[in-house]
Structures are given as C-alpha cells and as structure tokens.
Motif scaffolding. Structure first.
Motif, PDB file in Angstrom:
ATOM      1  N   LYS A  15       7.523  -4.760 -38.867  1.00  0.00           N
ATOM      2  CA  LYS A  15       6.570  -3.701 -38.518  1.00  0.00           C
ATOM      3  C   LYS A  15       6.459  -2.757 -39.721  1.00  0.00           C
ATOM      4  O   LYS A  15       7.024  -1.659 -39.719  1.00  0.00           O
ATOM      5  CB  LYS A  15       7.042  -2.943 -37.284  1.00  0.00           C
ATOM      6  N   PRO A  16       5.753  -3.164 -40.749  1.00  0.00           N
ATOM      7  CA  PRO A  16       5.749  -2.400 -42.006  1.00  0.00           C
ATOM      8  C   PRO A  16       5.161  -1.008 -41.922  1.00  0.00           C
ATOM      9  O   PRO A  16       5.380  -0.195 -42.813  1.00  0.00           O
ATOM     10  CB  PRO A  16       4.929  -3.291 -42.952  1.00  0.00           C
ATOM     11  N   ASP A  17       4.421  -0.717 -40.853  1.00  0.00           N
ATOM     12  CA  ASP A  17       3.858   0.627 -40.701  1.00  0.00           C
ATOM     13  C   ASP A  17       4.816   1.585 -39.998  1.00  0.00           C
ATOM     14  O   ASP A  17       4.540   2.776 -39.900  1.00  0.00           O
ATOM     15  CB  ASP A  17       2.547   0.563 -39.908  1.00  0.00           C
ATOM     16  N   ALA A  18       5.937   1.051 -39.504  1.00  0.00           N
ATOM     17  CA  ALA A  18       6.914   1.876 -38.786  1.00  0.00           C
ATOM     18  C   ALA A  18       8.027   2.313 -39.731  1.00  0.00           C
ATOM     19  O   ALA A  18       8.281   1.684 -40.772  1.00  0.00           O
ATOM     20  CB  ALA A  18       7.508   1.093 -37.623  1.00  0.00           C
ATOM     21  N   SER A  33      18.924   7.676 -34.753  1.00  0.00           N
ATOM     22  CA  SER A  33      18.181   6.942 -33.730  1.00  0.00           C
ATOM     23  C   SER A  33      17.785   7.871 -32.576  1.00  0.00           C
ATOM     24  O   SER A  33      16.686   7.734 -32.014  1.00  0.00           O
ATOM     25  CB  SER A  33      18.983   5.740 -33.220  1.00  0.00           C
ATOM     26  N   ALA A  34      18.652   8.826 -32.230  1.00  0.00           N
ATOM     27  CA  ALA A  34      18.301   9.786 -31.184  1.00  0.00           C
ATOM     28  C   ALA A  34      17.121  10.646 -31.607  1.00  0.00           C
ATOM     29  O   ALA A  34      16.214  10.910 -30.797  1.00  0.00           O
ATOM     30  CB  ALA A  34      19.503  10.672 -30.855  1.00  0.00           C
ATOM     31  N   MET A  35      17.106  11.074 -32.845  1.00  0.00           N
ATOM     32  CA  MET A  35      16.001  11.889 -33.337  1.00  0.00           C
ATOM     33  C   MET A  35      14.697  11.099 -33.339  1.00  0.00           C
ATOM     34  O   MET A  35      13.643  11.609 -32.930  1.00  0.00           O
ATOM     35  CB  MET A  35      16.318  12.403 -34.739  1.00  0.00           C
ATOM     36  N   LEU A  36      14.758   9.849 -33.772  1.00  0.00           N
ATOM     37  CA  LEU A  36      13.555   9.018 -33.772  1.00  0.00           C
ATOM     38  C   LEU A  36      13.035   8.826 -32.356  1.00  0.00           C
ATOM     39  O   LEU A  36      11.821   8.890 -32.116  1.00  0.00           O
ATOM     40  CB  LEU A  36      13.860   7.673 -34.424  1.00  0.00           C
ATOM     41  N   GLU A  37      13.942   8.596 -31.415  1.00  0.00           N
ATOM     42  CA  GLU A  37      13.537   8.431 -30.023  1.00  0.00           C
ATOM     43  C   GLU A  37      12.961   9.722 -29.465  1.00  0.00           C
ATOM     44  O   GLU A  37      11.934   9.714 -28.771  1.00  0.00           O
ATOM     45  CB  GLU A  37      14.734   7.982 -29.173  1.00  0.00           C
ATOM     46  N   LEU A  41       8.564   8.608 -32.622  1.00  0.00           N
ATOM     47  CA  LEU A  41       8.054   7.929 -33.807  1.00  0.00           C
ATOM     48  C   LEU A  41       8.289   6.423 -33.710  1.00  0.00           C
ATOM     49  O   LEU A  41       9.326   5.972 -33.205  1.00  0.00           O
ATOM     50  CB  LEU A  41       8.754   8.463 -35.056  1.00  0.00           C
ATOM     51  N   ALA A  42       7.344   5.659 -34.208  1.00  0.00           N
ATOM     52  CA  ALA A  42       7.520   4.212 -34.277  1.00  0.00           C
ATOM     53  C   ALA A  42       8.555   3.894 -35.347  1.00  0.00           C
ATOM     54  O   ALA A  42       8.454   4.389 -36.485  1.00  0.00           O
ATOM     55  CB  ALA A  42       6.192   3.538 -34.599  1.00  0.00           C
ATOM     56  N   TYR A  43       9.539   3.083 -34.992  1.00  0.00           N
ATOM     57  CA  TYR A  43      10.547   2.714 -35.981  1.00  0.00           C
ATOM     58  C   TYR A  43      11.052   1.314 -35.710  1.00  0.00           C
ATOM     59  O   TYR A  43      10.950   0.796 -34.593  1.00  0.00           O
ATOM     60  CB  TYR A  43      11.700   3.709 -35.992  1.00  0.00           C
ATOM     61  N   GLU A  44      11.584   0.702 -36.743  1.00  0.00           N
ATOM     62  CA  GLU A  44      12.138  -0.647 -36.645  1.00  0.00           C
ATOM     63  C   GLU A  44      13.598  -0.603 -37.077  1.00  0.00           C
ATOM     64  O   GLU A  44      13.886  -0.312 -38.244  1.00  0.00           O
ATOM     65  CB  GLU A  44      11.365  -1.619 -37.525  1.00  0.00           C
ATOM     66  N   ALA A  71      20.312   4.978 -43.177  1.00  0.00           N
ATOM     67  CA  ALA A  71      19.303   5.326 -44.173  1.00  0.00           C
ATOM     68  C   ALA A  71      17.953   4.908 -43.593  1.00  0.00           C
ATOM     69  O   ALA A  71      17.897   4.070 -42.687  1.00  0.00           O
ATOM     70  CB  ALA A  71      19.571   4.630 -45.507  1.00  0.00           C
ATOM     71  N   ILE A  72      16.902   5.500 -44.099  1.00  0.00           N
ATOM     72  CA  ILE A  72      15.568   5.155 -43.604  1.00  0.00           C
ATOM     73  C   ILE A  72      14.605   4.965 -44.764  1.00  0.00           C
ATOM     74  O   ILE A  72      14.846   5.428 -45.887  1.00  0.00           O
ATOM     75  CB  ILE A  72      14.991   6.236 -42.656  1.00  0.00           C
TER      76      ILE A  72
END
Length: 232
Positions: A15-18, A33-37, A41-44, A71-72
């Motif tokens: 999912k290259p746009d995530a 991961s909690a912050m992303l949830e 936000l879309a994330y992989e 890392a992101i």
C-alpha cells in the motif's frame, strides 16, 4: 516514491500511499501504532523481528541507524515529499501536527503536554526497561541485587510521580487525551504483561495510575495497537 528507501527492499510496500510502519508490539512500538489508530491514518505495518536481529539488517539501519523499533516512512510527508522518521517522541509529535490531533494548540498546554512526553522518553522508558531487563529477562541471572533494586525503586518513584499528578484528572492533561497518555500507558502495561511485576512493584499503591491505565488501555485504538504488527 518509496523505492528510494532501501528498507522497502526487505519489507516491500503493498500500500505505497499509506504510512509504512516498521515495528513490533513492544511498549515503544505500541505507542506509534496506537497513535496511527487514534488518528485514523492509513498505514501498513511491517514486522521487524528483534528476536531474530532484523533491527541490525542493513535495510533497517538505512532508515534507523540507531537499530531500534519503531520507524516510519510517510509517503505524503512535508511539502508532499516522502519522509522517513525514527524515535517515538518525534513520530508522535509529527503525527499530531500532521493531523491536528492529540497535541493542544494552546501554547501553554502544548508545552505542558510535551514536558510529559519528554518525561516518558527520558525517565519511564529507560528506567522501566532496565527494571524489566534485570527482573524478567537476561539480567535476572546477575546475583548482585543492586541493579534490580535500583531500577525497581526508580520505577516506583516514577509511578508515584504519575499517581500524584493524576489525582482529579481523567488523563495526563486533564480531560484531554494526548500524546502524553499514548506515550506512557504502554509502559505501564508492560510492567504487568511481560514483566509480571504487579505485586513486586506494589501497583495497588498507585490507584490513580491503574485507573488511568485501564481507561487508556480500553480505548478501541489501544486494543488494536497492542497486536500491531502481529507477533510471529
């Protein structure tokens, strides 16, 4: 866009746009991961198996030379350009500013939130982590009692600081859930889940911490985050 990052050669993006998350559900991994949830936000997620030394691979080191998860990579970083980022404090601030969530706009409350984030980064993480090493992991083989005693007492001191602060407050910043809470609660969780130290640390003596922890841990985003990425 992401092929400029060597880490994607080992952990390719489907999912290259995530946002690409390279992590494991340790306390530090759960923070992001909690912050992303929470932010929606879309994330992989990509599993970095630290038990097998994935964090020392050239691909991971190309994104985080400090060989620590998480890392992101955000393909839609500042000015629309992809950006890699490590260090959980920096990532939490970045995601908060990107979304306008979980970091107060008012300057006084903003800096007070950041002070508690730094308190976690400089105190809770290192001290709780060292306590866990000497109490539950390889360090428990050391016969000298001083290391585990030292970190146990410092862990309890920090818990007392948080307990006193939380009196009369729903969250670290009062009624508002912020990145300060997101940074701290996964480290309280690990004291019970992986360190098995509830009784040793006398957590019944910090009821405000436990009340606050239960509130944070039972948020829908938190329940998802503790299993992201899925452990091997």
């Amino acid at each position: 866009m992401l092929d400029q990052f060597d880490i994607t050669k080992r952990w390719p993006a489907t999912k290259p746009d995530a946002i690409q998350l390279y992590s494991l559900p340790t306390p530090n991994g759960i923070k992001v991961s909690a912050m992303l949830e929470e932010c929606g936000l879309a994330y992989e997620p990509h599993l970095v198996n630290i038990m097998e030394g994935d964090q020392f691979s050239p691909e991971f080191l190309s994104l985080n030379p400090n060989n620590k998860i998480p890392a992101i990579i955000d393909p839609d970083g500042p000015n629309g350009k992809p950006m890699g980022l490590f260090e959980t404090g920096a990532i939490l601030i970045y995601l908060a500013e990107k979304t306008g969530k979980f970091l107060p706009i008012d300057p006084v409350r903003r800096y007070q939130t950041l002070q508690w984030l730094m308190w976690q980064m400089g105190g809770v993480g290192p001290m709780f982590g060292q306590f866990g090493f000497f109490h539950a992991f390889a360090g428990k083989e050391i016969e000298d009692p001083r290391p585990v005693t030292r970190y146990k007492e410092e862990t309890q001191r920090l818990l007392d600081v948080l307990n006193d602060h939380l009196v009369g407050k729903s969250f670290v910043m009062g009624d508002e859930y912020t990145i300060a809470d997101i940074a701290i609660w996964p480290w309280v969780r690990v004291l019970m889940t992986h360190y098995d130290a509830y009784d040793l640390l006398e957590l019944d003596d910090v009821p405000e911490v436990m009340r606050w922890y239960e509130t944070c841990a039972n948020r829908p985003a938190s329940k998802v985050a503790v299993n992201v990425p899925a452990r091997p």
